[in-house]
Design a protein around this motif. Structure first.
Motif, mmCIF file in Angstrom:
data_model
loop_
_atom_site.group_PDB
_atom_site.id
_atom_site.type_symbol
_atom_site.label_atom_id
_atom_site.label_comp_id
_atom_site.label_asym_id
_atom_site.label_seq_id
_atom_site.Cartn_x
_atom_site.Cartn_y
_atom_site.Cartn_z
ATOM 1 N N UNK A 88 35.790 26.188 5.273
ATOM 2 C CA UNK A 88 34.604 26.956 5.687
ATOM 3 C C UNK A 88 34.767 27.576 7.079
ATOM 4 N N UNK A 89 35.546 26.896 7.960
ATOM 5 C CA UNK A 89 35.647 27.364 9.347
ATOM 6 C C UNK A 89 37.082 27.733 9.754
ATOM 7 N N UNK A 90 38.015 26.800 9.623
ATOM 8 C CA UNK A 90 39.337 26.987 10.215
ATOM 9 C C UNK A 90 40.186 28.010 9.482
ATOM 10 N N UNK A 91 39.869 28.266 8.211
ATOM 11 C CA UNK A 91 40.625 29.279 7.480
ATOM 12 C C UNK A 91 40.037 30.679 7.634
ATOM 13 N N UNK A 133 28.003 32.088 15.607
ATOM 14 C CA UNK A 133 28.768 31.596 16.752
ATOM 15 C C UNK A 133 29.580 30.358 16.399
ATOM 16 N N UNK A 134 29.010 29.459 15.597
ATOM 17 C CA UNK A 134 29.731 28.229 15.262
ATOM 18 C C UNK A 134 30.967 28.529 14.427
ATOM 19 N N UNK A 135 30.902 29.532 13.562
ATOM 20 C CA UNK A 135 32.072 29.893 12.754
ATOM 21 C C UNK A 135 33.175 30.450 13.652
ATOM 22 N N UNK A 144 23.480 14.863 5.893
ATOM 23 C CA UNK A 144 22.689 15.628 4.933
ATOM 24 C C UNK A 144 23.154 15.373 3.505
ATOM 25 N N UNK A 145 24.463 15.398 3.300
ATOM 26 C CA UNK A 145 25.000 15.278 1.942
ATOM 27 C C UNK A 145 24.788 13.877 1.383
ATOM 28 N N UNK A 146 25.007 12.863 2.197
ATOM 29 C CA UNK A 146 24.903 11.490 1.696
ATOM 30 C C UNK A 146 23.475 11.098 1.341
ATOM 31 N N UNK A 147 22.498 11.831 1.843
ATOM 32 C CA UNK A 147 21.093 11.497 1.550
ATOM 33 C C UNK A 147 20.606 12.089 0.235
ATOM 34 N N UNK A 205 29.183 22.247 0.732
ATOM 35 C CA UNK A 205 29.246 23.667 1.086
ATOM 36 C C UNK A 205 27.863 24.197 1.464
ATOM 37 N N UNK A 206 26.862 23.761 0.732
ATOM 38 C CA UNK A 206 25.493 24.200 1.035
ATOM 39 C C UNK A 206 25.042 23.688 2.400
ATOM 40 N N UNK A 207 25.420 22.463 2.737
ATOM 41 C CA UNK A 207 25.021 21.880 4.024
ATOM 42 C C UNK A 207 25.606 22.669 5.197
ATOM 43 N N UNK A 208 26.899 23.014 5.127
ATOM 44 C CA UNK A 208 27.507 23.779 6.217
ATOM 45 C C UNK A 208 26.864 25.161 6.349
ATOM 46 N N UNK A 209 26.572 25.796 5.218
ATOM 47 C CA UNK A 209 25.952 27.129 5.272
ATOM 48 C C UNK A 209 24.568 27.059 5.904
#
Length: 380
Positions: A105-108, A117-119, A214-217, A231-235
């Motif tokens: 999602x980010x490094x590639x 900005x975070x990306x 977020x995902x584990x909940x 993927x949804x959490x990062x977006x």
């Protein structure tokens, strides 16, 4: 009393007529009548009514009932049932899945102005894939003369772009700058290459941990659903710039407490990560932020995030045969008798009495007189 009077007005009329007629006659009449009447009536009436009534009612009822019922029932049931069930459960460690999605999602990504900005930040510093390439290393072919030399531009840089030390420089390990062992040189947390390298991974640790929370909940049914949730959490986090600013500032604040031991090496002396600055460490193949392991499958910010997936499968079949027979006989006989008797006595009497008397006085007085005049003129 009544009085009547008749005047002699007619005399005048007659005299006037006599002047025109050959013969004149005049009559005058006067009459007076007086009447007195008085009547007194007395009446007395008395009435008495009396009534007596007496009623009596007698009612009797008699009923006789006889009922007989007979019932016979027979039932037969046959059933057959088969059940089969299969269940399983497993715990999925999602740390590795979250790290793999972070890299994708980010490094590639290639940093560009249109990205959040975070990306752009993580696409530039690449906390996972550039951990060895950007590892802080002395960038000089000869040893520095003083500690201040380390703060020159490019005096410390990543291993991927560092210059190798010459053979003659390697032989001069007894220079005045040398401290500790021949493999380690002082590392100051204010050196830009060191501070950027550490803060990038400290920020990534907090960012990835927030996504894992977020995902584990969220409840899931299979592994593919976990991947979609990551993927949804990062977006969703990308769309919250304030979250990134707060985590980025937290890493900067923590780094102000960094105190580093000597670990800088030349590019040619590199044998493995040995960063030790207290709030951030990179040793061997493990990262530590505030003494908690992070950025690995075994731990993210000191936690191993797992999701339990369970599945139950069951098969059931049932066969049932049932038959029922019912015979019912009912007989009823009912007799009833009702007698009603009623008597009534009524007496009524009425008495009336009337007494009446009348008395009166009546008197009449009449008085009358008549005068007559008749004149006939004489003709000559």
């Amino acid at each position: 009393m009544k009085t009547k009077q008749i005047t002699a007005a007619a005399l005048l009329a007659a005299a006037m007529a006599a002047q025109a007629a050959p013969s004149v006659g005049t009559d005058a009449t006067q009459s007076t009548e007086t009447s007195d009447s008085s009547t007194l009536v007395r009446e007395k009436k008395m009435s008495i009514d009396k009534s007596n009534s007496k009623s009596k009612t007698i009612s009797r009822s008699k009923e006789h009932a006889r009922e007989r019922s007979q019932e016979q029932s027979a039932s037969k049931r046959k059933s057959k049932e088969a059940r089969a069930s299969k269940s399983f459960s497993k715990d999925v460690n999602i740390n590795g899945m979250v790290l793999a999605e972070f890299v994708r999602h980010y490094e590639q990504q290639i940093p560009s102005a249109g990205q959040p900005e975070v990306v752009r930040y993580f696409a530039t510093c690449k906390p996972l894939t550039a951990a060895q390439r950007d590892y802080p290393t002395l960038n000089a072919q000869t040893p520095p003369v003083s500690v201040g030399d380390l703060f020159r531009d490019n005096a410390v840089t990543g291993r991927g772009s560092a210059l190798p030390m010459t053979v003659s420089a390697m032989r001069s390990v007894g220079s005045a700058f040398f401290q500790g062992t021949a493999e380690n040189y002082p590392a100051d947390p204010h050196i830009p290459t060191i501070s950027r390298y550490a803060q990038c991974r400290m920020t990534a640790s907090s960012w990835i941990a927030a996504a894992a929370e977020k995902v584990s909940a969220a409840p899931v049914h299979d592994v593919s659903e976990i991947a979609r949730n990551i993927a949804t959490a990062f977006s969703a986090m990308d769309a919250d710039p304030q979250l990134f600013i707060s985590l980025r500032q937290q890493a900067r604040s923590d780094w102000t407490h960094a105190q580093c031991t000597p670990w800088l090496k030349w590019q040619g002396d590199y044998r493995g990560p040995e960063i030790d600055c207290g709030v951030f460490e990179f040793k061997g193949d493990k990262f530590y932020v505030n003494r908690r392991e992070t950025l690995s499958e075994s731990a993210i910010a000191g936690a191993s995030y797992k999701i339990a997936i369970s599945s139950d499968q069951s098969t059931s079949s049932s066969t049932e045969l049932a038959s029922s027979t019912t015979n019912r006989v009912s007989d009823s006989d009912r007799n009833g008798l009702t007698v009603d008797a009623s008597t009534e006595d009524r007496q009524s009497s009425s008495l009336g009495k009337t007494k009446s008397s009348t008395s009166g006085d009546n008197s009449t007085y009449r008085d009358g007189s008549t005068n007559s005049i008749n004149a006939t003129p004489v003709q000559q």
